[in-house]
Design a protein around this motif. Structure first.
Motif, PDB file in Angstrom:
ATOM      1  N   UNK A 270      -7.747 -31.612 -15.672  1.00 52.90           N
ATOM      2  CA  UNK A 270      -6.830 -32.477 -14.872  1.00 52.90           C
ATOM      3  C   UNK A 270      -5.474 -32.841 -15.835  1.00 52.90           C
ATOM      4  N   UNK A 271      -5.554 -33.214 -16.621  1.00 57.91           N
ATOM      5  CA  UNK A 271      -4.694 -33.649 -17.625  1.00 57.91           C
ATOM      6  C   UNK A 271      -3.937 -32.591 -18.261  1.00 57.91           C
ATOM      7  N   UNK A 272      -4.197 -31.330 -18.275  1.00 59.01           N
ATOM      8  CA  UNK A 272      -3.380 -30.157 -18.803  1.00 59.01           C
ATOM      9  C   UNK A 272      -3.535 -29.389 -17.742  1.00 59.01           C
ATOM     10  N   UNK A 273      -2.537 -29.237 -16.711  1.00 55.55           N
ATOM     11  CA  UNK A 273      -2.696 -28.396 -15.459  1.00 55.55           C
ATOM     12  C   UNK A 273      -1.984 -27.049 -15.933  1.00 55.55           C
ATOM     13  N   UNK A 274      -2.149 -25.932 -15.409  1.00 56.71           N
ATOM     14  CA  UNK A 274      -1.596 -24.774 -15.494  1.00 56.71           C
ATOM     15  C   UNK A 274      -0.463 -24.640 -14.219  1.00 56.71           C
ATOM     16  N   UNK A 275       0.663 -24.502 -14.676  1.00 59.70           N
ATOM     17  CA  UNK A 275       1.733 -24.816 -13.755  1.00 59.70           C
ATOM     18  C   UNK A 275       2.200 -23.260 -13.188  1.00 59.70           C
ATOM     19  N   UNK A 276       2.713 -23.217 -12.115  1.00 56.48           N
ATOM     20  CA  UNK A 276       3.211 -22.156 -11.734  1.00 56.48           C
ATOM     21  C   UNK A 276       4.235 -22.183 -10.455  1.00 56.48           C
ATOM     22  N   UNK A 277       5.033 -21.161 -10.341  1.00 56.01           N
ATOM     23  CA  UNK A 277       5.793 -21.173  -9.029  1.00 56.01           C
ATOM     24  C   UNK A 277       5.251 -21.518  -7.673  1.00 56.01           C
ATOM     25  N   UNK A 278       5.685 -22.693  -7.335  1.00 52.48           N
ATOM     26  CA  UNK A 278       4.919 -22.967  -5.867  1.00 52.48           C
ATOM     27  C   UNK A 278       5.542 -22.455  -4.686  1.00 52.48           C
ATOM     28  N   UNK A 279       4.699 -21.696  -3.959  1.00 47.28           N
ATOM     29  CA  UNK A 279       4.912 -20.850  -2.430  1.00 47.28           C
ATOM     30  C   UNK A 279       4.585 -21.743  -1.623  1.00 47.28           C
ATOM     31  N   UNK A 280       5.133 -22.479  -0.615  1.00 47.37           N
ATOM     32  CA  UNK A 280       4.532 -23.068   0.587  1.00 47.37           C
ATOM     33  C   UNK A 280       4.074 -22.108   1.562  1.00 47.37           C
ATOM     34  N   UNK A 281       2.685 -22.375   1.925  1.00 47.95           N
ATOM     35  CA  UNK A 281       2.209 -21.356   2.837  1.00 47.95           C
ATOM     36  C   UNK A 281       1.179 -22.039   3.731  1.00 47.95           C
ATOM     37  N   UNK A 282       0.878 -21.760   4.808  1.00 49.30           N
ATOM     38  CA  UNK A 282      -0.211 -22.515   5.633  1.00 49.30           C
ATOM     39  C   UNK A 282      -1.466 -22.190   4.843  1.00 49.30           C
ATOM     40  N   UNK A 283      -2.412 -23.117   5.356  1.00 50.27           N
ATOM     41  CA  UNK A 283      -3.870 -22.817   4.701  1.00 50.27           C
ATOM     42  C   UNK A 283      -4.583 -21.524   5.020  1.00 50.27           C
ATOM     43  N   UNK A 284      -5.313 -20.983   4.557  1.00 53.44           N
ATOM     44  CA  UNK A 284      -6.042 -19.863   4.753  1.00 53.44           C
ATOM     45  C   UNK A 284      -6.816 -20.021   6.292  1.00 53.44           C
ATOM     46  N   UNK A 285      -6.652 -18.864   7.085  1.00 51.02           N
ATOM     47  CA  UNK A 285      -7.414 -18.953   8.283  1.00 51.02           C
ATOM     48  C   UNK A 285      -8.747 -18.023   8.391  1.00 51.02           C
ATOM     49  N   UNK A 286      -9.589 -18.690   8.949  1.00 53.23           N
ATOM     50  CA  UNK A 286     -11.074 -18.021   8.638  1.00 53.23           C
ATOM     51  C   UNK A 286     -11.202 -17.791  10.342  1.00 53.23           C
ATOM     52  N   UNK A 287     -11.739 -16.529  10.580  1.00 51.77           N
ATOM     53  CA  UNK A 287     -12.074 -16.048  11.795  1.00 51.77           C
ATOM     54  C   UNK A 287     -13.392 -16.353  12.144  1.00 51.77           C
ATOM     55  N   UNK A 288     -13.764 -16.134  13.485  1.00 50.77           N
ATOM     56  CA  UNK A 288     -15.165 -16.517  13.923  1.00 50.77           C
ATOM     57  C   UNK A 288     -16.392 -15.804  13.163  1.00 50.77           C
ATOM     58  N   UNK A 289     -16.153 -14.661  12.778  1.00 51.64           N
ATOM     59  CA  UNK A 289     -17.119 -13.850  12.272  1.00 51.64           C
ATOM     60  C   UNK A 289     -16.923 -13.869  10.760  1.00 51.64           C
ATOM     61  N   UNK A 290     -16.160 -14.591  10.124  1.00 53.69           N
ATOM     62  CA  UNK A 290     -15.858 -14.692   8.640  1.00 53.69           C
ATOM     63  C   UNK A 290     -17.095 -15.280   8.011  1.00 53.69           C
ATOM     64  N   UNK A 291     -17.321 -14.756   6.722  1.00 55.98           N
ATOM     65  CA  UNK A 291     -18.502 -15.102   5.794  1.00 55.98           C
ATOM     66  C   UNK A 291     -17.829 -15.142   4.294  1.00 55.98           C
ATOM     67  N   UNK A 292     -17.648 -16.268   3.788  1.00 57.02           N
ATOM     68  CA  UNK A 292     -16.994 -16.192   2.390  1.00 57.02           C
ATOM     69  C   UNK A 292     -18.135 -17.160   1.379  1.00 57.02           C
ATOM     70  N   UNK A 293     -18.403 -16.161   0.572  1.00 50.68           N
ATOM     71  CA  UNK A 293     -19.083 -16.947  -0.624  1.00 50.68           C
ATOM     72  C   UNK A 293     -18.806 -16.602  -2.001  1.00 50.68           C
ATOM     73  N   UNK A 294     -19.017 -17.664  -2.813  1.00 50.46           N
ATOM     74  CA  UNK A 294     -18.467 -17.762  -4.200  1.00 50.46           C
ATOM     75  C   UNK A 294     -17.259 -16.885  -4.444  1.00 50.46           C
ATOM     76  N   UNK A 295     -16.255 -17.496  -3.971  1.00 51.38           N
ATOM     77  CA  UNK A 295     -15.030 -16.753  -3.851  1.00 51.38           C
ATOM     78  C   UNK A 295     -13.792 -17.572  -3.896  1.00 51.38           C
TER      79      UNK A 295
END
Length: 374
Positions: A270-295
Motif C-alpha cells: 500500500x505504501x509503494x503503489x504500482x501506478x498506471x493509466x486509469x481507464x474508467x469502466x463499469x465493474x465486471x459482470x458475471x452471468x448466472x452460469x459463471x464460475x470463477x476460481x483463483x483468478x
C-alpha cells in the motif's frame, strides 16, 4: 534517504526481440501485464516512489501505444513544468542519424536532455523487470562505496533460454565488480545484472562522449565488460521480489505468479503503489452460469463461462459454456460460447470462435496474436 537528486532514463525496447508476437506491434514497455498494467509501469512507479520525478523514456519502434499509455505522465505525478516525464526520440547521434543501435548510442542521441538536468545521478533501467524497487537504497549504497557505477543484481540460476544478452560478474568481499561476462554458457547460479544502474551524471556524460568518439555503442560490452578493471564498479543485491521477462515463457510464468497472494503482497504494498493509466469502466459482470476460481478479473469484463487460475484483462468477454484455465485473456478479447482454453495467452482484441479448443502446456503456452480470429 539520500539527500542528492537523481533523474531516470528508461529504455523501453531493449528486449523487443525476445518477446515474439507480444512486441510485433508494440514495444516491451507497453506490453500488458497483470490485467491492468504495462511493463513500463513497474520501473516508472519504482522511480516515482523513490522520489525520482524527472524521467526520460527512450523510444525506438512501435512506440505509438507507449506514448498513448504514458500521455503527459499525470498518473505517475510527473505532469510538471520542470522535469516530469519525457518521451525521447529514437535517433542515433551518429553520422547516419538513424535509429540507435545500443544503449550508449541511444544516450548519445539524448545527451542534450541529460545535460539539461540538474540531477547529480542518473538511474538507467530497462522495462524487463516485474519488481517494486527502492532506488533510494541503491543510491545510498552507491554513495557509501564512492562508486563510479553501481549495478543492481540478483544471485540466481541462469535460464537456458533468453540469456544471449545476459551479464554476470564476479564480486569481491566489498561488493566491487571484478570480471564481467556477457552471454555466459552455463545454467549455474550467478550474480546476474538486472539492467539497472546508477551513474553520476557528469561521469555518464563523459562516458557517452568518449564512446561516441570511438564509435562504441553497447553499455554492457564496451563499458561493463571492457572497462571493469579501470572503473570503480560496485554491485547492490536486490532483496525484493523480482521477476525478469527475458522470453515468452518468463512472461507467462510471471503472470501466473500474480495468482499467489504472497507475490501480490510483495509487488503491490500500500505504501509503494504500482501506478498506471486509469481507464474508467463499469465493474465486471458475471452471468448466472459463471464460475470463477483463483483468478484476476479486471473491470469491464463480461464472464458467462468458467474461469480458473487465469488473468482476464479489461473489457474481455467470456461466452456461455466457455472454459478458461491457466490462461491470460487480454483486453477486448472475445471468447466464444463453448470455447476451451488451457495454457493460452490471447493478445488484445483477439477472437476465439464458438466451440474452438486451444490447448498449450505449462512449459510451452500457446500465444494468439493481437486481433487474430481463431
Amino acid at each position: 534517504m539520500t539527500k542528492h537528486s537523481a533523474m531516470g532514463i528508461v529504455f523501453s525496447n531493449m528486449h523487443d526481440n525476445h518477446l515474439g508476437s507480444l512486441t510485433r506491434e508494440r514495444t516491451t514497455g507497453s506490453v500488458p501485464f497483470g490485467g491492468r498494467y504495462r511493463l513500463v509501469d513497474f520501473i516508472l512507479s519504482s522511480m516515482v516512489n523513490s522520489g525520482i520525478t524527472d524521467v526520460g523514456v527512450i523510444a525506438k519502434t512501435n512506440y505509438q501505444s507507449l506514448i498513448g499509455h504514458l500521455g503527459n505522465g499525470r498518473e505517475w505525478d510527473m505532469a510538471r513544468k520542470l522535469g516530469g516525464l519525457t518521451v525521447l526520440p529514437p535517433y542515433s547521434s551518429g553520422d547516419n542519424q538513424g535509429i540507435y543501435a545500443g544503449r550508449l548510442d541511444a544516450l548519445a542521441g539524448v545527451s542534450g536532455y541529460i545535460r539539461g538536468s540538474r540531477a547529480e545521478y542518473v538511474v538507467l533501467a530497462d522495462c524487463d523487470l516485474i519488481a517494486n524497487l527502492d532506488f533510494r537504497k541503491l543510491i545510498a549504497f552507491h554513495e557509501e562505496k564512492d562508486a563510479e557505477i553501481t549495478l543492481a543484481y540478483r544471485w540466481e540460476k541462469i535460464n537456458r533460454e533468453g540469456n544471449e544478452n545476459l551479464v554476470v560478474f564476479d564480486l569481491n568481499e566489498d561488493q566491487r565488480v571484478g570480471r564481467v561476462w556477457l552471454s555466459p554458457q552455463t545454467e549455474q547460479e550467478q550474480n546476474i545484472y538486472l539492467n539497472v544502474a546508477v551513474v553520476k551524471r557528469e561521469l555518464l556524460e563523459k562516458i557517452v562522449e568518449e564512446a561516441h568518439s570511438r564509435n562504441k555503442r553497447s553499455f554492457t560490452k564496451d563499458i561493463l565488460v571492457e572497462q571493469s578493471d579501470s572503473l570503480r564498479i560496485y554491485a547492490y543485491e536486490i532483496q525484493d521480489h523480482v521477476m525478469r521477462i527475458n522470453n515468452l515463457q518468463d512472461y507467462f510464468d510471471a503472470s501466473m505468479a500474480l495468482l499467489k497472494p504472497q507475490v501480490r503482497q510483495a509487488l503491490f504494498p500500500a505504501e509503494r503503489p504500482i501506478l498506471t493509466r486509469v481507464r474508467d469502466q463499469v465493474p465486471a459482470k458475471y452471468g448466472l452460469g459463471a464460475v470463477v476460481k483463483n483468478s484476476l478479473v479486471a473491470d469491464g469484463c463480461i464472464i458467462e463461462g468458467t474461469v480458473e487460475n487465469s488473468i482476464i484483462f479489461r473489457g474481455a468477454k467470456i461466452g456461455r459454456g466457455a472454459v478458461i484455465r491457466d490462461s491470460i485473456v487480454m483486453a477486448g478479447a472475445m471468447i466464444g460460447d463453448g470455447a476451451r482454453l488451457e495454457f493460452v495467452v490471447t493478445d488484445r482484441d483477439a477472437t476465439i470462435r464458438d466451440t474452438r479448443t486451444l490447448v498449450g502446456y505449462k512449459t510451452y503456452p500457446l500465444f494468439v496474436e493481437k486481433k487474430s480470429v481463431i
